[in-house]
Design a protein around this motif. Structure first.
Motif, PDB file in Angstrom:
ATOM      1  N   LYS A  76      39.332  31.633  40.451  1.00 42.23           N
ATOM      2  CA  LYS A  76      38.204  32.426  40.929  1.00 42.23           C
ATOM      3  C   LYS A  76      38.364  32.705  42.414  1.00 42.23           C
ATOM      4  O   LYS A  76      38.293  31.751  43.191  1.00 42.23           O
ATOM      5  CB  LYS A  76      36.891  31.663  40.696  1.00 42.23           C
ATOM      6  N   PRO A  77      38.577  33.917  42.823  1.00 41.43           N
ATOM      7  CA  PRO A  77      38.748  35.104  41.984  1.00 41.43           C
ATOM      8  C   PRO A  77      40.128  35.107  41.303  1.00 41.43           C
ATOM      9  O   PRO A  77      41.010  34.360  41.706  1.00 41.43           O
ATOM     10  CB  PRO A  77      38.645  36.251  43.002  1.00 41.43           C
ATOM     11  N   LYS A 124      33.902  42.585  31.039  1.00 39.48           N
ATOM     12  CA  LYS A 124      33.942  41.423  31.925  1.00 39.48           C
ATOM     13  C   LYS A 124      33.946  41.927  33.370  1.00 39.48           C
ATOM     14  O   LYS A 124      34.725  42.802  33.729  1.00 39.48           O
ATOM     15  CB  LYS A 124      35.229  40.639  31.632  1.00 39.48           C
ATOM     16  N   LYS A 125      33.059  41.376  34.155  1.00 39.10           N
ATOM     17  CA  LYS A 125      32.998  41.773  35.553  1.00 39.10           C
ATOM     18  C   LYS A 125      34.283  41.358  36.251  1.00 39.10           C
ATOM     19  O   LYS A 125      34.754  40.244  36.104  1.00 39.10           O
ATOM     20  CB  LYS A 125      31.799  41.098  36.222  1.00 39.10           C
ATOM     21  N   LYS A 126      34.827  42.279  37.019  1.00 44.52           N
ATOM     22  CA  LYS A 126      36.072  41.946  37.719  1.00 44.52           C
ATOM     23  C   LYS A 126      35.788  40.991  38.848  1.00 44.52           C
ATOM     24  O   LYS A 126      34.820  41.124  39.581  1.00 44.52           O
ATOM     25  CB  LYS A 126      36.748  43.209  38.223  1.00 44.52           C
ATOM     26  N   ASN A 127      36.665  40.052  38.955  1.00 51.56           N
ATOM     27  CA  ASN A 127      36.500  38.946  39.870  1.00 51.56           C
ATOM     28  C   ASN A 127      37.564  39.130  40.960  1.00 51.56           C
ATOM     29  O   ASN A 127      38.683  38.672  40.815  1.00 51.56           O
ATOM     30  CB  ASN A 127      36.735  37.695  39.013  1.00 51.56           C
TER      31      ASN A 127
END
Ligand code: CU
Length: 102
Positions: free
Chosen positions: A29-30, A4-7
């Motif tokens: 988000k983030p 999962k892309k870090k937000n």
């Protein structure tokens, strides 16, 4: 295997206060907020959903529990005194975010 892309949202310091904005809609988000230690902080929540899940936001390490208005900016103010990672969540502890204090 996908990760999962870090937000990540990095706070911006303006006039001695660091600010970071978080949109609340099906999650935060983030959800990783990078803060500088010792700097007064405003975390501005912009709640876009009326899901009762997000009625409240809780920062247990800072003794903060606040009601979030819908479609309105709401600032949580705190000052991180130590480096480390500190969680926050919805009032039901289902959705989570992390303050990353450096
Ligand atoms: Cu919830």
């Amino acid at each position: 295997m996908f990760f999962k892309k870090k937000n990540v949202g990095k706070a911006v310091i303006k006039d001695g206060v660091q600010e970071v904005r978080v949109t609340v809609d099906g999650g935060y988000k983030p959800d990783r907020l990078e803060l500088s230690v010792g700097v007064p902080t405003k975390i501005i929540f912009d709640r876009q959903t009326d899901s009762a899940c997000f009625d409240q936001v809780v920062f247990p390490d800072f003794d903060i529990k606040a009601d979030l208005p819908v479609h309105e900016d709401f600032a949580i103010e705190l000052t991180p005194r130590e480096k480390g990672e500190f969680g926050f969540s919805c009032g039901m502890d289902m959705y989570h975010g992390t303050l990353v204090v450096k």
